[in-house]
Design a protein around this motif. Structure first.
Motif, PDB file in Angstrom:
ATOM      1  N   ALA A 391     -29.861   9.545  23.790  1.00 45.28           N
ATOM      2  CA  ALA A 391     -30.037  10.773  23.011  1.00 45.28           C
ATOM      3  C   ALA A 391     -31.291  10.713  22.147  1.00 45.28           C
ATOM      4  N   ASP A 392     -31.916  11.872  21.945  1.00 45.19           N
ATOM      5  CA  ASP A 392     -33.029  11.968  21.008  1.00 45.19           C
ATOM      6  C   ASP A 392     -32.479  12.211  19.605  1.00 45.19           C
ATOM      7  N   LYS A 393     -33.352  12.521  18.656  1.00 45.07           N
ATOM      8  CA  LYS A 393     -32.914  12.650  17.265  1.00 45.07           C
ATOM      9  C   LYS A 393     -31.988  13.844  17.041  1.00 45.07           C
ATOM     10  N   SER A 394     -31.944  14.766  17.994  1.00 42.42           N
ATOM     11  CA  SER A 394     -31.036  15.906  17.874  1.00 42.42           C
ATOM     12  C   SER A 394     -29.658  15.613  18.461  1.00 42.42           C
ATOM     13  N   GLY A 395     -29.555  14.500  19.217  1.00 45.89           N
ATOM     14  CA  GLY A 395     -28.305  14.163  19.878  1.00 45.89           C
ATOM     15  C   GLY A 395     -28.269  14.567  21.336  1.00 45.89           C
ATOM     16  N   GLN A 396     -29.357  15.139  21.850  1.00 46.51           N
ATOM     17  CA  GLN A 396     -29.416  15.557  23.246  1.00 46.51           C
ATOM     18  C   GLN A 396     -29.982  14.447  24.126  1.00 46.51           C
ATOM     19  N   SER A 397     -29.560  14.442  25.376  1.00 46.80           N
ATOM     20  CA  SER A 397     -30.186  13.598  26.388  1.00 46.80           C
ATOM     21  C   SER A 397     -30.455  14.467  27.612  1.00 46.80           C
ATOM     22  N   ILE A 421     -20.385  28.882  29.324  1.00 43.44           N
ATOM     23  CA  ILE A 421     -20.915  27.735  28.574  1.00 43.44           C
ATOM     24  C   ILE A 421     -20.266  26.487  29.165  1.00 43.44           C
ATOM     25  N   ALA A 422     -20.909  25.344  29.017  1.00 38.97           N
ATOM     26  CA  ALA A 422     -20.268  24.065  29.347  1.00 38.97           C
ATOM     27  C   ALA A 422     -20.555  23.061  28.241  1.00 38.97           C
ATOM     28  N   PHE A 423     -19.547  22.246  27.918  1.00 43.62           N
ATOM     29  CA  PHE A 423     -19.675  21.155  26.959  1.00 43.62           C
ATOM     30  C   PHE A 423     -19.382  19.837  27.670  1.00 43.62           C
ATOM     31  N   MET A 424     -20.182  18.817  27.393  1.00 41.14           N
ATOM     32  CA  MET A 424     -19.974  17.491  27.985  1.00 41.14           C
ATOM     33  C   MET A 424     -19.965  16.437  26.891  1.00 41.14           C
ATOM     34  N   ASN A 425     -18.932  15.578  26.891  1.00 43.76           N
ATOM     35  CA  ASN A 425     -18.818  14.535  25.872  1.00 43.76           C
ATOM     36  C   ASN A 425     -19.722  13.356  26.205  1.00 43.76           C
ATOM     37  N   PRO A 426     -20.424  12.794  25.221  1.00 41.08           N
ATOM     38  CA  PRO A 426     -21.361  11.698  25.497  1.00 41.08           C
ATOM     39  C   PRO A 426     -20.682  10.435  25.996  1.00 41.08           C
ATOM     40  N   GLY A 427     -19.444  10.175  25.584  1.00 40.10           N
ATOM     41  CA  GLY A 427     -18.751   8.977  26.036  1.00 40.10           C
ATOM     42  C   GLY A 427     -18.429   8.980  27.513  1.00 40.10           C
ATOM     43  N   GLY A 477     -16.945  10.632  11.157  1.00 34.84           N
ATOM     44  CA  GLY A 477     -17.373   9.357  10.587  1.00 34.84           C
ATOM     45  C   GLY A 477     -18.885   9.256  10.591  1.00 34.84           C
ATOM     46  N   ASP A 478     -19.364   8.020  10.513  1.00 31.67           N
ATOM     47  CA  ASP A 478     -20.800   7.797  10.380  1.00 31.67           C
ATOM     48  C   ASP A 478     -21.571   8.157  11.653  1.00 31.67           C
ATOM     49  N   LEU A 479     -20.924   8.069  12.820  1.00 30.75           N
ATOM     50  CA  LEU A 479     -21.603   8.340  14.077  1.00 30.75           C
ATOM     51  C   LEU A 479     -21.073   9.636  14.672  1.00 30.75           C
ATOM     52  N   PRO A 480     -21.846  10.724  14.623  1.00 27.46           N
ATOM     53  CA  PRO A 480     -21.364  11.986  15.185  1.00 27.46           C
ATOM     54  C   PRO A 480     -21.227  11.910  16.695  1.00 27.46           C
ATOM     55  N   THR A 481     -20.287  12.683  17.243  1.00 25.21           N
ATOM     56  CA  THR A 481     -20.114  12.809  18.692  1.00 25.21           C
ATOM     57  C   THR A 481     -20.695  14.151  19.090  1.00 25.21           C
ATOM     58  N   ILE A 482     -21.969  14.162  19.451  1.00 26.70           N
ATOM     59  CA  ILE A 482     -22.656  15.409  19.751  1.00 26.70           C
ATOM     60  C   ILE A 482     -22.501  15.732  21.227  1.00 26.70           C
ATOM     61  N   LEU A 483     -21.864  16.864  21.506  1.00 27.90           N
ATOM     62  CA  LEU A 483     -21.630  17.291  22.873  1.00 27.90           C
ATOM     63  C   LEU A 483     -22.917  17.813  23.500  1.00 27.90           C
ATOM     64  N   SER A 484     -23.128  17.500  24.761  1.00 29.20           N
ATOM     65  CA  SER A 484     -24.202  18.142  25.515  1.00 29.20           C
ATOM     66  C   SER A 484     -23.764  19.571  25.819  1.00 29.20           C
ATOM     67  N   VAL A 485     -24.714  20.498  25.774  1.00 26.32           N
ATOM     68  CA  VAL A 485     -24.393  21.917  25.999  1.00 26.32           C
ATOM     69  C   VAL A 485     -25.273  22.466  27.114  1.00 26.32           C
ATOM     70  N   SER A 486     -24.791  23.485  27.777  1.00 23.74           N
ATOM     71  CA  SER A 486     -25.491  24.048  28.929  1.00 23.74           C
ATOM     72  C   SER A 486     -26.622  24.980  28.497  1.00 23.74           C
ATOM     73  N   ARG A 570     -32.021  22.607  23.138  1.00 17.78           N
ATOM     74  CA  ARG A 570     -30.811  23.407  22.944  1.00 17.78           C
ATOM     75  C   ARG A 570     -30.168  23.189  21.572  1.00 17.78           C
ATOM     76  N   ILE A 571     -30.326  21.994  21.052  1.00 19.19           N
ATOM     77  CA  ILE A 571     -29.752  21.646  19.747  1.00 19.19           C
ATOM     78  C   ILE A 571     -30.905  21.294  18.817  1.00 19.19           C
ATOM     79  N   ARG A 572     -30.923  21.900  17.652  1.00 18.15           N
ATOM     80  CA  ARG A 572     -32.024  21.710  16.719  1.00 18.15           C
ATOM     81  C   ARG A 572     -31.524  20.983  15.460  1.00 18.15           C
ATOM     82  N   ASN A 573     -32.041  19.807  15.254  1.00 14.15           N
ATOM     83  CA  ASN A 573     -31.695  19.028  14.065  1.00 14.15           C
ATOM     84  C   ASN A 573     -32.655  19.420  12.955  1.00 14.15           C
TER      85      ASN A 573
END
Length: 577
Positions: A391-397, A421-427, A477-486, A570-573
């Protein structure tokens, strides 16, 4: 007393000195204490994840500095040879694992429902395996099949594809804190290994557990009807039962772990952080050993510097069968006490001659690798460049965005649910997809990225529920779980703002989403059932179901030659720096 060996030569010198001073006869040392001493050995590992092949796993050798060169390690043949060597040095050995033996595995094992891994461990002869969270990936019926054997089908994949009559595990699964509705544990809570040494008996009781947070990180359907109890409270309550069963030495196999603070000594438990530490703080000092896993870290340390009343020896052997932990126990028959314990993580080296020393496992691995080769090497299509899972600094890959686009495309038709829309979990993304020089992508590369076999669903979510889900990403918690989005969906976030007020500017195809409007969102069934804690998805109406996530990804690559690498826009930090 207890000690931790910090280097191979120091440990070897200690053992040689001990044997020279006391003399060893039939596994019993005499002459330097109140009674004869039995020297027992536990060979431990964790997080094997079906790595039966000698893949390009590279690790820093134990005891080496952080900047040391990495070396190749692991593979079932070499793993078996390492355990055989340790057993030859001390036949009074138990072999145990702290969970995640199977699932999230390379194709040669995972594509065959990890039957190859269980078969290999049967040959190696392990004694007990605690359940990890990944053992639940394919559901409870499949876990029971892994233990009992047989070829009943409980998943999308066919069982017994290569070898008929799957025998199941000839070692015991342990699940002390995993309780069914009737209050009984899913598998036995503990196992006892008995040693007969020089006409005297000594027994080690192993309690096996997975982390109590398992329901939050596996498909809720897979753990339906189960409850996961506190690890320390469960182990403590079992002490009278273990003693009544004759256990002289008590050990915990727990699929939960810690991490060592950066640039600190992994032989000092005072440097440990993470979820294992609160368990250790509550665990009864009747336990001598805590063999852990889950974090894929390698450490061997004494907990005594943290709490002298709890001098546990705490171990973890990294991941993927690249290391094993050798634990040596000195038990005094005269006093009936454990008088010394020490441990060392050892590299599972890859000498070229191991196939000749482990012919049965070599033949087993070769057979499954051959069966997997045609599947792995099949070219699916082409893409325009590498797809990274970092992931980059926004949480996207780029791979996350690519997968989200594939999932929306597969589920857009009205008959499939009409996904917008589609959401994908990073894990759920386990590896990058790297095409060949000509852009070709193999099925094996896609499988490595998505090995879980989840199925696609479409859920009807209000704009308010979507907003809730996006806010929840930053409340875990300290590590956000940022979903990938379509593509076509986007938003901004400012993580410096209060919880619940971090997400803004949510749009779909350039239009702001409305809290009261309903949108159709594609996701895998893990997410749809509330996985990773996204419980707002659980009750949302199911409006479509589709094929597996891997089939969807394959179809997307095949449908368009040279499919472009998606932009990270798609996601702006907007968090102030």
């Amino acid at each position: 007393m207890s000690g931790v060996a910090k280097s191979g030569w120091a440990f070897a010198a200690l053992l040689l000195a001990g044997c020279a001073q006391t003399g060893m006869q039939s596994g019993v040392r005499t002459g330097d204490g109140p009674g004869p001493l039995a020297q027992l050995q536990i060979i431990a590992f964790n997080d094997f994840h079906g790595h039966i092949g000698a893949d390009d796993q590279q690790v820093v050798p134990p005891g080496a500095s952080q900047g040391a060169a990495r070396v190749k390690a692991g593979g079932a043949v070499h793993f078996a040879a390492a355990i055989a060597k340790l057993r030859a040095e001390n036949p009074n050995s138990a072999v145990v694992t702290a969970g995640d033996l199977i699932s999230a595995s390379p194709l040669a094992s995972g594509h065959f429902l990890d039957e190859p891994t269980v078969r290999a461990m049967n040959v190696i002869g392990i004694d007990y395996s605690a359940l990890g969270n990944h053992e639940f990936d394919r559901g409870q019926q499949e876990i029971r099949r892994m233990q009992a054997g047989g070829c009943a089908k409980y998943t999308l994949l066919e069982p017994c594809q290569v070898m008929a009559d799957f025998p199941g595990a000839r070692f015991g699964f342990l699940a002390a804190n995993t309780l069914q509705a009737d209050g009984k544990s899913l598998f036995p809570a503990y196992g006892i290994k008995r040693f007969d040494i020089g006409g005297r008996n000594v027994r080690i009781g192993f309690v096996g557990m997975t982390l109590k947070g398992t329901p939050a990180i596996v498909s809720p359907r897979s753990v339906e009807g189960l409850s996961f109890r506190d690890e320390a409270e469960t182990a403590n309550a079992l002490i009278p039962t273990l003693r009544a069963a004759g256990a002289d030495i008590l050990a915990v196999l727990v699929h939960e772990g810690g991490n060592m603070k950066p640039d600190t000594d992994p032989a000092d438990c005072a440097n440990m952080i993470g979820d294992l530490k609160p368990i250790l703080a509550k665990l009864d000092p009747a336990y001598a050993l805590v063999i852990s896993g889950h974090t894929h870290q390698a450490y061997v340390c004494s907990y005594a510097p943290v709490d002298p009343t709890r001098p546990f020896l705490v171990t973890s052997a990294g991941q993927y069968g690249t290391l094993v932990t050798r634990i040596t126990l000195d038990y005094d028959f005269g006093t009936g006490k454990l008088v010394d314990k020490r441990a060392q993580n050892l590299l599972v080296e890859q000498p070229a001659a191991d196939k000749t020393t482990q012919p049965e496992i070599a033949a087993l691995v070769d057979r499954y690798e051959a069966a997997a080769a045609g599947v792995r090497n099949r070219v699916v299509g082409t893409v325009a460049g590498p797809l990274s899972n970092i992931a980059d600094k926004s949480g996207q890959s780029t791979l996350g965005n690519f997968i989200a686009d594939a999932q929306r495309a597969a589920m857009t038709a009205a008959a499939e649910g009409g996904a917008q829309i589609a959401f994908m979990n990073p894990g759920g993304i386990r590896a990058a997809v790297t095409p060949s020089a000509s852009g070709e992508v193999s099925f094996g590369s896609l499988y490595a990225a998505q090995p879980f076999g989840n199925t696609m669903v479409v859920k009807a979510l209000t704009g308010a529920q979507i907003r809730e889900a996006l806010e929840y990403q930053f409340a875990r918690g300290d590590l956000p779980t940022i979903l990938s989005v379509s593509q076509g969906f986007g938003y901004s976030y400012d993580s410096s703002k209060p919880v619940g007020q971090r997400v803004s500017g949510i749009t779909l195809d350039g239009r702001p989403i409305s809290d009261g409007e309903t949108y159709r969102v594609a996701m895998n069934n893990f997410m749809g059932q509330g996985g990773d804690g996204f419980t707002m998805f659980t009750a949302a109406p199911l409006v479509g179901e589709g094929p597996s996530d891997l089939e969807v990804l394959e179809a997307y690559v095949r449908a368009m030659p040279g499919r472009a690498v998606p932009a990270l826009d798609r996601i702006r930090n907007v968090t102030p720096q």
